[in-house]
Every structure is written in structure tokens, then in C-alpha cells.
Design a protein around this motif. Sequence first.
Motif, mmCIF file in Angstrom:
data_model
loop_
_atom_site.group_PDB
_atom_site.id
_atom_site.type_symbol
_atom_site.label_atom_id
_atom_site.label_comp_id
_atom_site.label_asym_id
_atom_site.label_seq_id
_atom_site.Cartn_x
_atom_site.Cartn_y
_atom_site.Cartn_z
ATOM 1 N N LYS A 1 13.256 109.325 32.339
ATOM 2 C CA LYS A 1 12.356 108.751 32.360
ATOM 3 C C LYS A 1 12.145 108.785 30.708
ATOM 4 C CE LYS A 1 6.568 109.910 32.380
ATOM 5 N NZ LYS A 1 6.726 109.955 30.700
ATOM 6 N N LEU A 2 11.787 108.074 29.858
ATOM 7 C CA LEU A 2 11.218 108.210 28.649
ATOM 8 C C LEU A 2 10.764 108.878 28.575
ATOM 9 C CD1 LEU A 2 12.139 104.246 26.879
ATOM 10 C CD2 LEU A 2 14.246 106.159 27.264
ATOM 11 N N PRO A 3 10.386 109.335 27.111
ATOM 12 C CA PRO A 3 9.202 110.563 26.285
ATOM 13 C C PRO A 3 7.834 109.496 25.932
ATOM 14 C CG PRO A 3 11.583 110.773 25.331
ATOM 15 C CD PRO A 3 12.030 109.951 26.540
ATOM 16 N N SER A 4 6.804 109.838 26.202
ATOM 17 C CA SER A 4 5.880 109.224 25.446
ATOM 18 C C SER A 4 6.515 108.479 24.230
ATOM 19 C CB SER A 4 4.917 109.907 25.079
ATOM 20 O OG SER A 4 4.024 110.444 23.914
ATOM 21 N N VAL A 5 5.440 106.998 23.934
ATOM 22 C CA VAL A 5 5.995 105.891 22.692
ATOM 23 C C VAL A 5 5.542 107.298 22.010
ATOM 24 C CG1 VAL A 5 4.800 104.507 21.671
ATOM 25 C CG2 VAL A 5 5.207 104.379 23.935
ATOM 26 N N ARG A 6 4.109 107.898 22.082
ATOM 27 C CA ARG A 6 3.480 108.726 20.930
ATOM 28 C C ARG A 6 4.540 109.694 20.228
ATOM 29 N NH1 ARG A 6 -2.899 110.251 22.935
ATOM 30 N NH2 ARG A 6 -2.890 108.263 23.208
ATOM 31 N N LEU A 7 4.863 110.649 20.933
ATOM 32 C CA LEU A 7 6.441 111.248 20.905
ATOM 33 C C LEU A 7 7.605 110.519 20.096
ATOM 34 C CD1 LEU A 7 6.687 114.355 21.398
ATOM 35 C CD2 LEU A 7 7.901 113.914 23.450
ATOM 36 N N LEU A 8 7.782 109.492 20.949
ATOM 37 C CA LEU A 8 8.721 108.782 20.354
ATOM 38 C C LEU A 8 8.541 108.581 18.760
ATOM 39 C CD1 LEU A 8 10.428 107.380 23.721
ATOM 40 C CD2 LEU A 8 11.485 108.510 21.723
ATOM 41 N N LYS B 1 6.340 102.004 34.120
ATOM 42 C CA LYS B 1 5.600 101.884 35.226
ATOM 43 C C LYS B 1 3.796 102.322 35.156
ATOM 44 C CE LYS B 1 9.110 102.844 38.104
ATOM 45 N NZ LYS B 1 10.020 103.772 38.867
ATOM 46 N N ARG B 2 2.569 101.441 34.916
ATOM 47 C CA ARG B 2 1.526 101.518 34.554
ATOM 48 C C ARG B 2 1.538 103.066 34.587
ATOM 49 N NH1 ARG B 2 -1.592 96.912 34.632
ATOM 50 N NH2 ARG B 2 0.192 95.880 35.310
ATOM 51 N N THR B 3 1.330 103.351 35.286
ATOM 52 C CA THR B 3 0.605 105.132 35.094
ATOM 53 C C THR B 3 1.856 106.551 35.023
ATOM 54 O OG1 THR B 3 0.502 105.562 37.604
ATOM 55 C CG2 THR B 3 -1.491 103.828 37.002
ATOM 56 N N SER B 4 2.796 105.698 35.384
ATOM 57 C CA SER B 4 3.350 107.117 34.719
ATOM 58 C C SER B 4 4.674 106.710 33.769
ATOM 59 C CB SER B 4 4.488 107.376 36.230
ATOM 60 O OG SER B 4 4.910 106.434 36.315
ATOM 61 N N GLY B 5 4.306 105.794 33.468
ATOM 62 C CA GLY B 5 5.288 106.230 31.634
ATOM 63 C C GLY B 5 6.269 105.020 31.766
ATOM 64 N N ARG B 6 7.941 105.026 30.567
ATOM 65 C CA ARG B 6 8.414 103.787 31.296
ATOM 66 C C ARG B 6 9.975 104.794 31.404
ATOM 67 N NH1 ARG B 6 4.941 102.211 26.771
ATOM 68 N NH2 ARG B 6 5.956 100.097 26.633
ATOM 69 N N PHE B 7 10.718 104.405 32.531
ATOM 70 C CA PHE B 7 12.234 104.525 32.542
ATOM 71 C C PHE B 7 12.829 103.541 31.976
ATOM 72 C CE2 PHE B 7 8.143 105.764 35.109
ATOM 73 C CZ PHE B 7 8.576 107.201 35.758
ATOM 74 N N VAL B 8 14.243 104.247 31.863
ATOM 75 C CA VAL B 8 15.039 103.121 32.238
ATOM 76 C C VAL B 8 15.416 102.608 33.066
ATOM 77 C CG1 VAL B 8 17.972 103.260 31.978
ATOM 78 C CG2 VAL B 8 16.782 104.757 30.467
ATOM 79 N N THR B 9 16.291 101.684 33.468
ATOM 80 C CA THR B 9 16.131 100.663 34.339
ATOM 81 C C THR B 9 17.536 101.083 35.559
ATOM 82 O OG1 THR B 9 17.125 98.918 35.791
ATOM 83 C CG2 THR B 9 18.011 99.305 33.574
ATOM 84 N N GLU B 10 17.237 101.902 36.985
ATOM 85 C CA GLU B 10 18.192 101.785 37.415
ATOM 86 C C GLU B 10 19.601 101.013 38.368
ATOM 87 O OE1 GLU B 10 16.305 103.539 41.412
ATOM 88 O OE2 GLU B 10 15.605 104.840 39.670
ATOM 89 N N GLU B 11 19.351 99.562 37.342
ATOM 90 C CA GLU B 11 20.150 98.688 37.855
ATOM 91 C C GLU B 11 21.227 98.557 36.934
ATOM 92 O OE1 GLU B 11 18.818 94.674 38.511
ATOM 93 O OE2 GLU B 11 16.440 95.816 38.434
ATOM 94 N N HIS B 12 22.247 99.595 37.161
ATOM 95 C CA HIS B 12 23.990 99.774 36.815
ATOM 96 C C HIS B 12 24.230 98.316 35.683
ATOM 97 C CE1 HIS B 12 23.539 103.606 38.515
ATOM 98 N NE2 HIS B 12 23.986 104.077 37.577
ATOM 99 N N GLU B 13 23.692 97.702 36.573
ATOM 100 C CA GLU B 13 24.066 95.510 36.365
ATOM 101 C C GLU B 13 23.585 95.482 35.116
ATOM 102 O OE1 GLU B 13 26.031 92.966 36.381
ATOM 103 O OE2 GLU B 13 26.277 94.179 37.222
ATOM 104 N N MET B 14 21.687 95.572 35.441
ATOM 105 C CA MET B 14 22.081 95.361 33.774
ATOM 106 C C MET B 14 21.802 95.864 32.103
ATOM 107 S SD MET B 14 18.935 93.545 34.403
ATOM 108 C CE MET B 14 19.303 93.661 32.158
ATOM 109 N N ILE B 15 22.266 97.781 32.563
ATOM 110 C CA ILE B 15 23.110 98.440 31.128
ATOM 111 C C ILE B 15 24.623 97.799 31.361
ATOM 112 C CG2 ILE B 15 23.707 100.377 30.876
ATOM 113 C CD1 ILE B 15 21.438 101.315 32.678
ATOM 114 N N GLY B 16 25.394 97.766 32.117
ATOM 115 C CA GLY B 16 26.431 96.972 31.760
ATOM 116 C C GLY B 16 26.604 95.766 31.227
ATOM 117 N N GLN B 17 25.743 94.674 31.293
ATOM 118 C CA GLN B 17 26.009 93.602 31.096
ATOM 119 C C GLN B 17 25.383 93.540 28.842
ATOM 120 O OE1 GLN B 17 22.682 90.650 32.237
ATOM 121 N NE2 GLN B 17 23.525 90.799 34.401
#
Lengths: 122, 122, 122, 122
Positions: free
Chosen positions: A33-40, A67-83
Amino acid sequence: MAWDLDSDRPIYSQIVDIVQMQIISGTYAPGEKLPSVRLLAAEASVNPNTMQKALSELEKSGLIITKRTSGRFVTEEHEMIGQARKKLAANEVTTFFEKMEKLGFEKENILALIQDILREEQ
Amino acid sequence: MAWDLDSDRPIYSQIVDIVQMQIISGTYAPGEKLPSVRLLAAEASVNPNTMQKALSELEKSGLIITKRTSGRFVTEEHEMIGQARKKLAANEVTTFFEKMEKLGFEKENILALIQDILREEQ
Amino acid sequence: MAWDLDSDRPIYSQIVDIVQMQIISGTYAPGEKLPSVRLLAAEASVNPNTMQKALSELEKSGLIITKRTSGRFVTEEHEMIGQARKKLAANEVTTFFEKMEKLGFEKENILALIQDILREEQ
Amino acid sequence: MAWDLDSDRPIYSQIVDIVQMQIISGTYAPGEKLPSVRLLAAEASVNPNTMQKALSELEKSGLIITKRTSGRFVTEEHEMIGQARKKLAANEVTTFFEKMEKLGFEKENILALIQDILREEQ
DNA sequence: GTGGTCTAGACCACT
DNA sequence: GTGGTCTAGACCACC
């Protein structure tokens, strides 16, 4: 965290690069989970709207999932990151070759040169 | 001539880089007379003292020879120019490798990666 | 402090020699902080820029280390100081021999002559 | 002939040194007639009175002989010239040693140092 | 005309 | 407070 923003390029674009790098290098792990927009925004001494814009960009590219209610997360698809990693790497390689060609090196010779330099470094 | 100076780095240092590049790339040929300090300063919209400082640096590094009353000349020793070119190239290679390692590539893999990318470009 | 600057040679160059001598002779000890540029400039009745130029030369030669916000320091590497001392000594010896040869003395005889004179002085 | 006079020392004294050197080094041979005061003064771009004073000094020291009607001549006594030469040499040696001692070399070590340097020059 | 030096005075970043 | 950079403008020696 050193954000080191300058006024040459749009701030949001510089933030995109930094966060992208943090994801690729694992500072933020897949699924984390990423820190909140405000915090960042506060961390980077930047307007929250600017941070928002940066994170939206990263969402478009698929590196971040909102995720609307819980915040932003780094994708779990390693494929995306690899790309993303490959794309950055490809950029580095081509700009590197452009610079070397300005210095008058032929593509064919660059590989040989690199091997020489790496050998000397040892 | 686009001098494109920004305020991130000392101006004189940027000038050193630009003129050095012009010498290496042959814009100024070996033995060729450079424009006078005052002319170059006017071209770059810079104080003559600043231009002088830049050219003095280049003289220390051996790329430029000053003849007191007649002007400054690019060295005729191709050896000096070749050395400067090699030094710049080495810098490019090492900073390139640093960036790639930040992206998580091992030295051993970078060479392979480059070869892949070059092959795709064809 | 007697700076004794004349107008025969560039002032900054004379300052280089003087400060170099002070370092070699131990007036400024290894690792010691030098007075600030502005103070030294005032002492020598010279523009701060001129003093700065002189000290920059000494930094290039390795005798002085600059710590940006805290001042300039004499190097702690006795090796560097020893080298400078040797270089100055070598200069003295060669100019001495040049003068003596103008007076018609052969190198081989100069040593003998010196020994004679030293013996007389006792 | 380069007279190279500066304004640090009395002009006549500088001329004495120069002519003395010319006699010792054989530019003017023993017994040779010197050019006229007027001619020498013109050569050195100096007032004839100044040249006159310089030559009088040299006469006092015995290096020059004035023959009322025919001009000035270098002494034929090689002994005189040899003494002047020795005196100058002695001066050179002592000032040389003073400088070396300022650099922190002991008299005993200077001889050894000179031998080292001469060996390197070969 | 060329480069070299020097001064005076300003502003910057860093701590 | 420190050093670093830059500008503006002056004078010099050399050819």
C-alpha cells in the motif's frame, strides 16, 4: 527521502519518474500500500493535486491499482513491473548510444569499448 | 550556435563541456583558431570573464593552446583530443551502468541486454 | 604579515608562492584551517577575487583542501607537502646551476666550489 | 642586446651587473675596447650620464681601465676578472643556501640533494 | 586587435 | 559566517 525536484520539467512528471523508480527498485514492493496522497504530497513539499496527477499517470500505465475505499497499491503483477523496467532500460540504452555516437563511436565499436572499460574497472 | 545554458550548473562549466564537445566532434578542427574571448562571450551572452574562465580550464586540460597576442587555437595533437574523447566516453559508460544497476540489472546481463536491443532495432 | 607584492608578476601568482612557502615551512600546519578568503584578501590589500584565484591554484596543486561551507584547510597528506617542497628545491637547484654556468663554472666544479665556500664559512 | 632594465633597482647598478657579466663570460674579452659611452647608452636606451656612472663603478673595481684619449678597455689582468667571477659565484652560493634553508634543508643535506638531482637530470 | 589581470560589488547555497 | 560564481568595467603587454 530526497525528492530533488527542479523547475526544468513539470513537477508531476518528475514525481512519476521517482515513484516509478521506487516501484521498480522494490522500495515499494508488489502489492504494498502506498502512503496517502496527502502524506506523499507533504513529503515532497508539493500540492496534493500535483501528487494526484502523478499517481493517476502511474495508474494509467498499470503500475498502481486504486481501490476506491482503501487506497492505492502497487500492482501485484510482476509482469507489469517487469515491462516498466524494460522500457526504462531500453530508454537508457538508446540515449546512451546517442551520446556515444555524438562522441564519434560506431555502434559496432561501443560493445568492444564497454568490455574494455569494465575490464579496467576490475 | 545554441548555447542553451541553464542555471543548474556553473555557466563556465557548461561552456567547458560545450566547447570540449565541439573540439571532439570536429566542429573546431585541430589547429583551428577559436573566435576571440569577447566574440564567444557575446555569442553565448555571457561576461567575457566567464568565457575566459571556461577557456582557461580547457587550456589546462590541454585541448586548447593560447598564443598571447594572436588568439587561442585547438591543439594539433590528435592524441590530446583522443584522450578527452576517451575520458568522456568512459564517463558515459560508467554513469550508464550506474543507472542500469539502479534498475536492477547486473553488469553481466547489461551486455546481453544491449545486444538484444541492438538486434531489435535493425 | 609582509606580503610584499610587486607589479612585475601577476599578484595572484605571487600570492600562490607566498602561501605555498608558508605551508611548506609550517607557518600553516597540515590540517590547519586557513583564514577566510576575505580576511586574507584584506591582509594582503588585494581584491577577494584575486586571493580566491590564488587559493584555487593551490587547491589544484593539492596543497589545500576546500570544504565548502567551513573554509579552506592545509592538506593533511604530508606527502603532498613533501612533493611541493621537493619541486621548489629542484627549481632552486637548477636555476642556481644555470647561473653558475653563465659564470663559466662546469657542473663538475660547482660541487667542489660549494664545499670550499662552506669550509671557509665555518 | 637585451638590457632588460626594471625600475626596482637603480638603473646604473643594473648596468654594472650586466657589463660585469659580459666581461666575466667573455662577451668582452680581456684587453678588448668597449664601445663608447654614448653608443652603450644608446643601446641601453639610457642617459649617457647613467652609463658613465656604471662604467666608473666598474673601473673602481678594477675590471675596466680608462685610457684618457683612446677609450675604455677591459682589464688584461685575468686575475681581476677571476676575482670578480669568484665573488659573484660566492654570492650565488650563499643566496642559494639561504633559499634552501628556508625550504627546511640542512646544509649537510643540500650537497647530497644536489647530487641526487644532477643524477636524475642525466 | 589579442589574451591576462585586477577591482568592485553582487547574489547564491550551504550550515 | 563560509566559498563559489557572475557581471561590469578597467588597464596592461604584446604585435
